[in-house]
Design an enzyme around this catalytic site. Structure first.
Site, PDB file in Angstrom:
ATOM      1  N   GLU A   1       0.714  -1.140   0.037  1.00  0.00           N
ATOM      2  CA  GLU A   1       0.243  -0.175  -0.064  1.00  0.00           C
ATOM      3  C   GLU A   1       0.817   1.390  -0.134  1.00  0.00           C
ATOM      4  OE1 GLU A   1      -1.425   1.656   3.873  1.00  0.00           O
ATOM      5  OE2 GLU A   1      -1.224  -0.362   4.682  1.00  0.00           O
TER       6      GLU A   1
ATOM      7  N   LYS B   1      -4.986  -3.127  14.202  1.00  0.00           N
ATOM      8  CA  LYS B   1      -4.570  -2.195  14.925  1.00  0.00           C
ATOM      9  C   LYS B   1      -5.169  -2.175  16.314  1.00  0.00           C
ATOM     10  CE  LYS B   1      -3.241   0.994  11.031  1.00  0.00           C
ATOM     11  NZ  LYS B   1      -3.960   0.004   9.929  1.00  0.00           N
TER      12      LYS B   1
END
Length: 342
Positions: free
Chosen positions: A53, A188
């Site tokens: 990404e 996360k």
């Protein structure tokens, strides 16, 4: 600086050695994707390729550290036998396999580049803008050109108090609709991990922990939640990905890799910083796609750099493992092809 960087992008794009692939998704998405000659050749020859990404470059850390880390992650992929393919939208053109010059321009533009998820792609392309791809957008372009594996730091998920705010990352729905294997350090830890795992189950996503029974929590090795599946080697991962494709399940796979133990940050320290950062975000009314960058930056400040160092370490580790999985998948498919010929 912005106008200079943008003009440099136009020059770079016009001289970039490209192969173009036209096509569309089953849901009707159609577009023009330009691949670097290296990525195009690797795919045509059936070599291992790993998608990366670009949001981590533009929004993850400041210049020049972002550029240095991007190059180190690419090097980790190469050192383990695969070709890295960093993805971004430049001047309205989706690129798969950024050149070193394009990486630098993207790194310098930083947060001036639009953070681009699935919902944003059409607008960024239509307005000839610059977009740094998130997990969902990177998966889309990887799938479009035939890259089966994508490496990132950690996926998005259900935000804390998401049951009332409905703040749920498009990463999760993309995993439920796009057949790409995502190698990450779990979700996360600023997120609601139990609800994130539940949501992935609802989306029909196979979630496998790598060399552990517990789902990792990004900065720390364990979230305290058992993972639905376990894989122990790159070959295990390759077989899982191959089976998912052959069965035409049309869903992604999440392979959750725990951060190396020597880089695992103190869970108590990180959690305390997260709670404080979340409270500050609420007080400042920071929501949507601006929330995660704010929280990660604030947590890094509160932990005096410990969380960022851990983030970089896990990203490089994921790149190493992702490359090994990509190589194992190529070897498995070559073996299967030889068996079918006999």
């Amino acid at each position: 600086m912005e106008s200079t960087a943008l003009s440099r992008l136009s020059i770079l794009n016009s001289h970039f050695n490209l192969t173009t692939k036209r096509g569309g998704f089953e849901d009707g998405f159609a577009g023009l994707v330009k691949m670097s000659a290296e990525v195009s050749e690797a795919l045509s020859l059936g070599k291992a390729v790993v998608a990366l990404e670009s949001t981590i470059i533009s929004h993850g850390m400041p210049y020049p550290q972002n550029l240095e880390v991007a190059k180190e992650v690419q090097a980790a992929v190469r050192d383990n036998g695969a070709v890295p393919a960093t993805i971004a939208i430049l001047d309205g053109i989706p690129f798969v396999g950024l050149s070193s010059e394009q990486l630098e321009v993207l790194a310098k533009l930083g947060k001036k580049v639009r953070k681009t998820a699935r919902r944003d792609i059409a607008h960024v392309v239509a307005t000839r803008g610059n977009g740094a791809t998130t997990v969902s957008a990177t998966m889309i372009f990887a799938s479009m050109v035939g890259i089966p594996i994508f490496v990132t730091g950690g996926i998005g998920g259900v935000h804390r108090h998401g049951e009332s705010t409905m703040d749920i990352s498009s990463d999760l729905t993309e995993l439920g609709r796009t057949p790409v294997a995502v190698i990450s350090a779990g979700a996360k830890s600023i997120l609601d991990i139990p609800r994130t795992i539940e949501y992935l189950e609802t989306q029909g996503v196979c979630v496998a922990a790598y060399n552990t029974n517990e789902f990792p929590a990004f900065f720390t090795e364990s979230s305290g939640r058992k993972a639905p599946c376990r894989v122990d080697t790159p070959e295990d991962c390759a077989r899982l990905i191959d089976a998912n494709v052959k069965l035409n399940l049309k869903t992604g796979i999440l392979i959750a890799v725990p951060i190396p133990q020597e880089h695992s940050a103190s869970g108590k320290l990180i959690e305390s910083a997260i709670q404080k950062a979340i409270q500050e975000a609420r007080e400042k009314s920071i929501t949507g796609n601006a929330e995660t960058p704010f929280l990660l930056t604030r947590v890094n400040e509160l932990t005096r750099g410990a969380s960022l160092a851990a983030n970089i370490a896990l990203l490089k580790n994921n790149a190493r493992i992702g490359a090994k999985v990509a190589v194992a998948l190529v070897q498995l498919r070559e073996s299967n092809y030889k068996d079918e010929e006999q």
